[in-house]
Enzyme design. Structure first.
Site, PDB file in Angstrom:
ATOM      1  N   ASP A  72       1.255  -1.348  -0.195  1.00 20.54           N
ATOM      2  CA  ASP A  72      -0.042  -0.175  -0.063  1.00 20.54           C
ATOM      3  C   ASP A  72       0.815   1.298   0.332  1.00 20.54           C
ATOM      4  O   ASP A  72       2.476   1.371   0.267  1.00 20.54           O
ATOM      5  CB  ASP A  72      -1.075   0.082   1.132  1.00 20.54           C
ATOM      6  N   ASP A 103       9.630   3.704  -1.307  1.00 20.59           N
ATOM      7  CA  ASP A 103       8.963   3.462  -0.178  1.00 20.59           C
ATOM      8  C   ASP A 103       6.979   1.929  -0.153  1.00 20.59           C
ATOM      9  O   ASP A 103       6.282   3.230  -0.748  1.00 20.59           O
ATOM     10  CB  ASP A 103       7.796   4.696   0.998  1.00 20.59           C
ATOM     11  N   GLU A 137      -0.125  -0.927   5.586  1.00 19.38           N
ATOM     12  CA  GLU A 137       0.820  -0.676   6.237  1.00 19.38           C
ATOM     13  C   GLU A 137       1.022   1.484   6.663  1.00 19.38           C
ATOM     14  O   GLU A 137       1.007   1.649   7.820  1.00 19.38           O
ATOM     15  CB  GLU A 137       2.123  -0.450   6.131  1.00 19.38           C
ATOM     16  N   HIS A 351       6.896   9.279   0.186  1.00 20.76           N
ATOM     17  CA  HIS A 351       5.759  10.218   0.254  1.00 20.76           C
ATOM     18  C   HIS A 351       5.854  11.583  -0.475  1.00 20.76           C
ATOM     19  O   HIS A 351       5.290  12.396  -0.617  1.00 20.76           O
ATOM     20  CB  HIS A 351       5.475  10.709   1.888  1.00 20.76           C
TER      21      HIS A 351
END
Length: 378
Positions: A72, A103, A137, A351
């Site tokens: 995710d 990530d 997560e 992110h």
């Protein structure tokens, strides 16, 4: 054994092209299942609540090595902030771009590539290998790794060691191995007083003044000075609210929110009592709610950590630092069952818009993961 290493980029692209923004899966676990089934893994698709997860294992004996990660990703933000589509998985000038490249879809692909090469050279490894891949997560983390671990425990499949592939390297691949994480807890405090007219404070009891004193008491001095493997515990006031629109009214209550990141000198229970003690000194009525998202944990130097250090030294020529900084990760759940550490890519773009992973770094990470397996089963 093949002459050229397996390239992690195609698998990374296939994963990125699945827009698996928490809690959506969008086909990402299917991509993983197909890749692992081809390597001889038995795969289990596990859904808890609305969270999709995948557990895959090859072999039944020990030692049992587990790689943990997540497919995710966080939301992409404004589309105009991206040079290419966030799920296009474009490679340009030697860099792979897309949400999850850093990530941690790139890291998962690197592990599968390194695993492929390890198994090509060691078709019958002395033990078993598993992957625990979750889909939450980046979300609440209630129905992912923690639930899969309970499922594994019920089946007697808890690993002897686990590696979480979060992008934990700081400046260069392998410069850090995270062997622990601080605990994290949040407290919501409501302190009650007596409402009244601000011109007649003697007829009221101002809860703001009391709460300010409590917060000063909690922040005036450090909670500790740190421990052997951890930095000092931090307490931050992250919210303060009265909800009073009138400038001539003393309110009847005041509220504050605190976040504490704590080391191995404390538990959430001991710090909750620390907060109660500061509040009790005001001799006022209050309510407090506390939520701990994870206790601190530490994997002390030993055979598993030594194996990781040897692998990094072989791959990079440098010995990694052992670190416990940063926020929380799913390693906090695994630490309750077995030694766990974190080792992955450089996390400089996670992110962010235009999240990216250099292709050369992904290939180097795949080689590093192959060496991790070699050292873990040596």
């Amino acid at each position: 054994m093949r002459n050229t290493p397996t390239d992690p980029v195609p698998l990374a692209q296939a994963l990125i092209r699945c827009p698996s923004v928490t809690p959506a899966d969008a086909g990402a676990l299917g991509v993983m299942e197909q890749a692992l089934t081809a390597l001889g893994f038995t795969c289990h698709r596990l859904t808890f609540g609305e969270t999709p997860n995948l557990y895959a294992r090859r072999g039944t004996g020990g030692p049992h090595f587990c790689y943990a990660g997540h497919t995710d990703v966080v939301p992409t933000g404004p589309a105009e902030a991206w040079t290419d589509g966030p799920f296009d998985a474009v490679v340009r000038d030697g860099v792979l771009y897309g949400r999850g490249a850093c990530d941690m879809k790139g890291g998962i692909a690197a592990f599968v590539a390194g695993l492929t090469d390890y198994l090509a050279a060691n078709p019958n490894p002395p033990g078993s290998i598993s992957l625990l891949i979750t889909g939450d997560e980046e979300g609440p983390a209630r129905d992912g790794t923690v639930k899969v671990l309970d499922w594994m425990a019920a089946r007697g499949e808890i690993p002897d060691m686990a590696l979480v592939g979060e992008p934990t390297s700081r400046a260069a691949l392998g410069d850090l191995v995270k062997v622990g994480r601080r605990g994290s807890m949040t407290a919501w405090i409501t302190l009650f007083g007596t409402q009244g007219h601000s011109a007649y404070p003697q007829r009221a009891d101002n809860p703001i003044h009391r709460l300010v004193r409590v917060l000063h008491r909690l922040t005036a001095a450090p909670i500790d000075q740190g421990s052997q493997f951890f930095e000092a515990t931090t307490l931050q006031v992250t919210g303060f609210d009265v909800g009073n629109p009138a400038n001539n009214v003393i309110p009847g209550e005041a509220r504050a929110m605190l976040n504490i990141r704590f080391n191995d000198l404390h538990t959430s229970a001991s710090l909750t009592e620390h907060l109660h003690a500061a509040l009790r000194r005001e001799d006022a009525r209050y309510e407090m709610r506390v939520d701990c998202s994870g206790e601190s944990f530490l994997t002390r130097p030993g055979p598993f950590v030594d194996a990781l250090k040897r692998a990094v030294l072989r791959a990079t020529g440098q010995e990694p630092a052992l670190d416990t900084g940063g926020g929380t990760s799913d390693a906090r759940f695994i630490a309750r069952f077995c030694p766990v550490a974190e080792l992955g890519a450089v996390g400089s773009t996670m992110h962010k818009a235009n999240e990216a992973a250099p292709v050369a770094e992904l290939r180097d990470l795949a080689a590093l993961y192959r060496m991790v397996l070699e050292e873990a089963f040596a």
